[in-house]
Design a protein around this motif. Structure first.
Motif, mmCIF file in Angstrom:
data_model
loop_
_atom_site.group_PDB
_atom_site.id
_atom_site.type_symbol
_atom_site.label_atom_id
_atom_site.label_comp_id
_atom_site.label_asym_id
_atom_site.label_seq_id
_atom_site.Cartn_x
_atom_site.Cartn_y
_atom_site.Cartn_z
ATOM 1 N N GLN A 146 0.831 -1.207 0.000
ATOM 2 C CA GLN A 146 0.000 0.000 0.000
ATOM 3 C C GLN A 146 0.862 1.251 0.000
ATOM 4 N N PHE A 147 1.967 1.213 0.735
ATOM 5 C CA PHE A 147 2.884 2.350 0.739
ATOM 6 C C PHE A 147 3.352 2.661 -0.677
ATOM 7 N N GLU A 148 3.735 1.621 -1.415
ATOM 8 C CA GLU A 148 4.211 1.815 -2.785
ATOM 9 C C GLU A 148 3.131 2.429 -3.674
ATOM 10 N N PHE A 149 1.901 1.954 -3.537
ATOM 11 C CA PHE A 149 0.800 2.536 -4.319
ATOM 12 C C PHE A 149 0.568 3.988 -3.921
ATOM 13 N N LEU A 150 0.583 4.278 -2.622
ATOM 14 C CA LEU A 150 0.383 5.656 -2.171
ATOM 15 C C LEU A 150 1.464 6.574 -2.731
ATOM 16 N N ARG A 151 2.714 6.111 -2.722
ATOM 17 C CA ARG A 151 3.815 6.912 -3.282
ATOM 18 C C ARG A 151 3.576 7.201 -4.758
ATOM 19 N N PHE A 152 3.133 6.197 -5.492
ATOM 20 C CA PHE A 152 2.896 6.383 -6.916
ATOM 21 C C PHE A 152 1.778 7.391 -7.146
ATOM 22 N N ILE A 153 0.680 7.223 -6.419
ATOM 23 C CA ILE A 153 -0.457 8.140 -6.572
ATOM 24 C C ILE A 153 -0.046 9.563 -6.185
ATOM 25 N N ALA A 154 0.704 9.694 -5.115
ATOM 26 C CA ALA A 154 1.117 11.022 -4.637
ATOM 27 C C ALA A 154 1.984 11.757 -5.651
ATOM 28 N N GLY A 155 2.669 11.028 -6.496
ATOM 29 C CA GLY A 155 3.528 11.653 -7.497
ATOM 30 C C GLY A 155 2.784 12.220 -8.694
ATOM 31 N N ARG A 156 1.463 12.055 -8.699
ATOM 32 C CA ARG A 156 0.626 12.535 -9.787
ATOM 33 C C ARG A 156 -0.601 13.205 -9.198
ATOM 34 N N ALA A 157 -1.225 14.077 -9.942
ATOM 35 C CA ALA A 157 -2.474 14.674 -9.450
ATOM 36 C C ALA A 157 -3.548 13.591 -9.349
ATOM 37 N N THR A 158 -3.658 12.815 -10.409
ATOM 38 C CA THR A 158 -4.545 11.652 -10.442
ATOM 39 C C THR A 158 -3.867 10.613 -11.326
ATOM 40 N N THR A 159 -4.307 9.382 -11.210
ATOM 41 C CA THR A 159 -3.767 8.311 -12.041
ATOM 42 C C THR A 159 -4.840 7.272 -12.295
ATOM 43 N N ARG A 160 -4.653 6.494 -13.312
ATOM 44 C CA ARG A 160 -5.571 5.398 -13.602
ATOM 45 C C ARG A 160 -5.023 4.102 -13.014
ATOM 46 N N VAL A 161 -5.909 3.153 -12.772
ATOM 47 C CA VAL A 161 -5.491 1.841 -12.290
ATOM 48 C C VAL A 161 -4.508 1.223 -13.285
ATOM 49 N N TYR A 162 -4.777 1.367 -14.571
ATOM 50 C CA TYR A 162 -3.880 0.815 -15.587
ATOM 51 C C TYR A 162 -2.461 1.369 -15.427
ATOM 52 N N ASP A 163 -2.333 2.670 -15.180
ATOM 53 C CA ASP A 163 -1.011 3.282 -15.013
ATOM 54 C C ASP A 163 -0.298 2.707 -13.792
ATOM 55 N N ASN A 180 -13.480 9.157 -14.834
ATOM 56 C CA ASN A 180 -12.506 9.736 -15.748
ATOM 57 C C ASN A 180 -13.268 10.465 -16.852
ATOM 58 N N PRO A 181 -13.192 11.791 -16.911
ATOM 59 C CA PRO A 181 -13.968 12.526 -17.909
ATOM 60 C C PRO A 181 -13.516 12.245 -19.344
ATOM 61 N N ASP A 182 -12.298 11.722 -19.503
ATOM 62 C CA ASP A 182 -11.774 11.448 -20.843
ATOM 63 C C ASP A 182 -12.016 10.016 -21.309
ATOM 64 N N ASP A 183 -12.428 9.136 -20.384
ATOM 65 C CA ASP A 183 -12.610 7.729 -20.742
ATOM 66 C C ASP A 183 -13.578 7.098 -19.748
ATOM 67 N N ARG A 184 -14.799 6.887 -20.178
ATOM 68 C CA ARG A 184 -15.826 6.362 -19.266
ATOM 69 C C ARG A 184 -15.516 4.950 -18.774
ATOM 70 N N ARG A 185 -14.615 4.237 -19.467
ATOM 71 C CA ARG A 185 -14.289 2.870 -19.057
ATOM 72 C C ARG A 185 -13.325 2.823 -17.878
ATOM 73 N N SER A 186 -12.726 3.945 -17.529
ATOM 74 C CA SER A 186 -11.759 3.945 -16.433
ATOM 75 C C SER A 186 -12.118 5.014 -15.410
ATOM 76 N N SER A 187 -11.478 4.903 -14.272
ATOM 77 C CA SER A 187 -11.657 5.916 -13.236
ATOM 78 C C SER A 187 -10.287 6.483 -12.897
ATOM 79 N N LEU A 188 -10.310 7.612 -12.219
ATOM 80 C CA LEU A 188 -9.080 8.248 -11.762
ATOM 81 C C LEU A 188 -8.944 8.025 -10.264
ATOM 82 N N VAL A 189 -7.736 7.782 -9.828
ATOM 83 C CA VAL A 189 -7.462 7.516 -8.421
ATOM 84 C C VAL A 189 -6.659 8.682 -7.872
ATOM 85 N N GLU A 190 -7.050 9.149 -6.684
ATOM 86 C CA GLU A 190 -6.318 10.231 -6.028
ATOM 87 C C GLU A 190 -6.247 9.945 -4.537
ATOM 88 N N LEU A 191 -5.241 10.515 -3.893
ATOM 89 C CA LEU A 191 -5.102 10.349 -2.446
ATOM 90 C C LEU A 191 -6.164 11.152 -1.718
#
Length: 150
Positions: A36-53, A83-94
């Motif tokens: 979970q720490f690793e995922f949190l670090r990744f998310i924190a490095g971006r404003a938002t991210t997709r699960v795929y990313d 995700n306003p640009d792709d209805r098939r995905s969502s954006l993840v944020e802290l």
């Protein structure tokens, strides 16, 4: 000539022991598994991210990543939005709670890594190791045969 099989074994065994030590300390001190720490670090490095990313970065499947995000979301550490640009995905944020636990846990990880790596190698060797691992990682990530996160 370097025994590459022995090198591989050393690398894997070190990674396993280091991962287990970091995981145990984070769970004990912050109720936060290292994954979970690793995922949190990744998310924190971006404003938002997709699960795929996230899956691509961690080199795991989208399904496994989605389940990890489910656990983070259940713990109140992140949220998904449409995700306003792709209805098939969502954006993840802290969430604020995710940011807080990441901020509290980061010095713990750095201290443990200082014990395991910083105290074991002189600065020059540590810099060389970091550079070498970075080159190897980039090569592995550019090799389509190793990309299983799809």
């Amino acid at each position: 000539m370097t025994d590459l099989t022995a090198l591989f074994s050393d690398l894997v065994r070190l990674e396993t022991r280091l991962y287990n030590a970091l995981d145990a300390r984070l769970k004990a001190e912050h109720d936060l598994p290292l994954g979970q720490f690793e995922f949190l670090r990744f998310i924190a490095g971006r404003a938002t991210t997709r699960v795929y990313d996230m899956a691509h970065e961690m080199a795991i499947t989208v399904g496994a990543t989605s389940k990890a995000v489910d656990r983070l979301e259940a713990a109140g550490r992140c949220r998904r939005t449409a995700n306003p640009d792709d209805r098939r995905s969502s954006l993840v944020e802290l969430t604020p709670a995710g940011s807080a636990v990441l901020a509290a846990a980061t010095p713990t990880v750095e201290a443990e890594l200082g014990i395991w790596l910083g105290a074991a190698l002189p600065a020059g060797a540590l810099e060389g190791l970091a550079a070498t691992l970075s080159v190897l990682r980039r090569r592995a990530e550019s090799d389509r045969r190793t990309d299983r996160a799809g």
